[in-house]
Design a protein around this motif. Structure first.
Motif, PDB file in Angstrom:
ATOM      1  N   PRO A 142       0.816  -1.209   0.000  1.00  0.00           N
ATOM      2  CA  PRO A 142       0.000   0.000   0.000  1.00  0.00           C
ATOM      3  C   PRO A 142       0.857   1.269   0.000  1.00  0.00           C
ATOM      4  CG  PRO A 142      -0.097  -1.058   2.140  1.00  0.00           C
ATOM      5  CD  PRO A 142       0.691  -1.962   1.232  1.00  0.00           C
ATOM      6  N   GLN A 143       0.309   2.287  -0.633  1.00  0.00           N
ATOM      7  CA  GLN A 143       0.978   3.579  -0.676  1.00  0.00           C
ATOM      8  C   GLN A 143       0.712   4.328   0.624  1.00  0.00           C
ATOM      9  OE1 GLN A 143      -0.358   5.951  -3.920  1.00  0.00           O
ATOM     10  NE2 GLN A 143       0.817   7.733  -3.325  1.00  0.00           N
ATOM     11  N   ILE A 144       1.724   4.999   1.166  1.00  0.00           N
ATOM     12  CA  ILE A 144       1.568   5.750   2.411  1.00  0.00           C
ATOM     13  C   ILE A 144       1.840   7.219   2.126  1.00  0.00           C
ATOM     14  CG2 ILE A 144       2.436   6.116   4.747  1.00  0.00           C
ATOM     15  CD1 ILE A 144       3.178   3.177   4.833  1.00  0.00           C
ATOM     16  N   ASP A 145       0.873   8.052   2.438  1.00  0.00           N
ATOM     17  CA  ASP A 145       0.988   9.498   2.290  1.00  0.00           C
ATOM     18  C   ASP A 145       0.726  10.133   3.638  1.00  0.00           C
ATOM     19  OD1 ASP A 145      -0.660   9.708  -0.938  1.00  0.00           O
ATOM     20  OD2 ASP A 145       1.399   9.245  -0.423  1.00  0.00           O
ATOM     21  N   SER A 146       1.345  11.273   3.881  1.00  0.00           N
ATOM     22  CA  SER A 146       1.035  11.995   5.108  1.00  0.00           C
ATOM     23  C   SER A 146       1.113  13.490   4.843  1.00  0.00           C
ATOM     24  CB  SER A 146       1.979  11.601   6.244  1.00  0.00           C
ATOM     25  OG  SER A 146       3.300  11.951   5.937  1.00  0.00           O
ATOM     26  N   SER A 147       0.353  14.228   5.619  1.00  0.00           N
ATOM     27  CA  SER A 147       0.371  15.679   5.571  1.00  0.00           C
ATOM     28  C   SER A 147       0.029  16.176   6.960  1.00  0.00           C
ATOM     29  CB  SER A 147      -0.618  16.202   4.529  1.00  0.00           C
ATOM     30  OG  SER A 147      -1.912  15.786   4.834  1.00  0.00           O
ATOM     31  N   ALA A 156     -10.627   8.671   9.791  1.00  0.00           N
ATOM     32  CA  ALA A 156     -11.503   9.583   9.058  1.00  0.00           C
ATOM     33  C   ALA A 156     -11.446   9.233   7.583  1.00  0.00           C
ATOM     34  CB  ALA A 156     -11.064  11.027   9.272  1.00  0.00           C
ATOM     35  N   GLN A 157     -12.548   8.724   7.086  1.00  0.00           N
ATOM     36  CA  GLN A 157     -12.582   8.356   5.679  1.00  0.00           C
ATOM     37  C   GLN A 157     -12.815   9.580   4.798  1.00  0.00           C
ATOM     38  OE1 GLN A 157     -15.339   5.267   4.789  1.00  0.00           O
ATOM     39  NE2 GLN A 157     -14.729   5.121   2.654  1.00  0.00           N
ATOM     40  N   PHE A 158     -13.670  10.503   5.258  1.00  0.00           N
ATOM     41  CA  PHE A 158     -14.008  11.678   4.471  1.00  0.00           C
ATOM     42  C   PHE A 158     -13.576  12.950   5.196  1.00  0.00           C
ATOM     43  CE2 PHE A 158     -17.219   8.489   3.386  1.00  0.00           C
ATOM     44  CZ  PHE A 158     -16.949   8.353   2.032  1.00  0.00           C
ATOM     45  N   LEU A 159     -13.065  13.907   4.457  1.00  0.00           N
ATOM     46  CA  LEU A 159     -12.695  15.229   4.964  1.00  0.00           C
ATOM     47  C   LEU A 159     -11.790  15.196   6.193  1.00  0.00           C
ATOM     48  CD1 LEU A 159     -16.185  16.904   4.571  1.00  0.00           C
ATOM     49  CD2 LEU A 159     -14.256  17.080   2.994  1.00  0.00           C
ATOM     50  N   PRO A 160     -10.688  14.473   6.159  1.00  0.00           N
ATOM     51  CA  PRO A 160      -9.836  14.392   7.352  1.00  0.00           C
ATOM     52  C   PRO A 160      -9.226  15.737   7.744  1.00  0.00           C
ATOM     53  CG  PRO A 160      -8.721  13.446   5.470  1.00  0.00           C
ATOM     54  CD  PRO A 160     -10.131  13.731   5.043  1.00  0.00           C
ATOM     55  N   TRP A 161      -8.952  16.614   6.774  1.00  0.00           N
ATOM     56  CA  TRP A 161      -8.340  17.894   7.095  1.00  0.00           C
ATOM     57  C   TRP A 161      -9.328  18.802   7.806  1.00  0.00           C
ATOM     58  CZ3 TRP A 161      -7.674  15.085   2.707  1.00  0.00           C
ATOM     59  CH2 TRP A 161      -6.404  14.541   2.543  1.00  0.00           C
ATOM     60  N   ARG A 203      -2.314   8.603   5.337  1.00  0.00           N
ATOM     61  CA  ARG A 203      -3.147   7.780   4.462  1.00  0.00           C
ATOM     62  C   ARG A 203      -2.412   6.508   4.099  1.00  0.00           C
ATOM     63  NH1 ARG A 203      -4.529   9.584  -1.533  1.00  0.00           N
ATOM     64  NH2 ARG A 203      -2.683   8.368  -1.930  1.00  0.00           N
ATOM     65  N   THR A 204      -3.062   5.396   4.295  1.00  0.00           N
ATOM     66  CA  THR A 204      -2.571   4.092   3.871  1.00  0.00           C
ATOM     67  C   THR A 204      -3.672   3.473   3.027  1.00  0.00           C
ATOM     68  OG1 THR A 204      -1.366   3.873   5.942  1.00  0.00           O
ATOM     69  CG2 THR A 204      -1.624   1.889   4.634  1.00  0.00           C
ATOM     70  N   GLY A 205      -3.488   3.463   1.715  1.00  0.00           N
ATOM     71  CA  GLY A 205      -4.555   2.996   0.831  1.00  0.00           C
ATOM     72  C   GLY A 205      -5.731   3.944   0.903  1.00  0.00           C
ATOM     73  N   VAL A 206      -6.912   3.434   1.241  1.00  0.00           N
ATOM     74  CA  VAL A 206      -8.097   4.286   1.380  1.00  0.00           C
ATOM     75  C   VAL A 206      -8.341   4.713   2.815  1.00  0.00           C
ATOM     76  CG1 VAL A 206      -9.222   3.349  -0.660  1.00  0.00           C
ATOM     77  CG2 VAL A 206      -9.640   2.299   1.555  1.00  0.00           C
ATOM     78  N   GLN A 207      -7.596   4.167   3.756  1.00  0.00           N
ATOM     79  CA  GLN A 207      -7.751   4.504   5.176  1.00  0.00           C
ATOM     80  C   GLN A 207      -6.989   5.787   5.495  1.00  0.00           C
ATOM     81  OE1 GLN A 207     -10.101   3.099   6.487  1.00  0.00           O
ATOM     82  NE2 GLN A 207      -9.524   1.245   7.562  1.00  0.00           N
ATOM     83  N   ARG A 208      -7.620   6.661   6.268  1.00  0.00           N
ATOM     84  CA  ARG A 208      -6.959   7.876   6.742  1.00  0.00           C
ATOM     85  C   ARG A 208      -7.058   7.921   8.257  1.00  0.00           C
ATOM     86  NH1 ARG A 208      -9.277   9.547   1.906  1.00  0.00           N
ATOM     87  NH2 ARG A 208      -7.794  10.520   0.489  1.00  0.00           N
TER      88      ARG A 208
END
Length: 68
Positions: free
Chosen positions: A2-7, A43-48, A25-30
């Motif tokens: 899975p791709q891992i993104d962070s902000s 948080a699946q939607f609007l995590p920011w 973010r790991t895949g679709v999970q935040r």
């Protein structure tokens, strides 16, 4: 793999302290996690937006450092 993104979302309170909530973010999970108090939430939607709400409600951190 899975791709891992962070902000991050950062805000300052009225005392000049910086508070940061990281969005990972790991895949679709935040997952959002506060560096100040350790608060964590999925948080699946609007995590920011949820990160901003936590900073405002829990830490009274409303000053956006990028709005200068």
């Amino acid at each position: 793999m899975p791709q891992i993104d962070s902000s991050k979302v950062s805000r300052w309170d009225l005392h000049g302290r910086e508070h940061i909530v990281r969005v990972q973010r790991t895949g679709v999970q935040r997952t959002i996690r506060c560096d100040t108090c350790g608060w964590r939430r999925g948080a699946q939607f609007l995590p920011w937006l949820k990160a901003q709400e936590h900073l405002e409600q829990a830490h009274q951190a409303t000053v956006d450092p990028t709005a200068a």
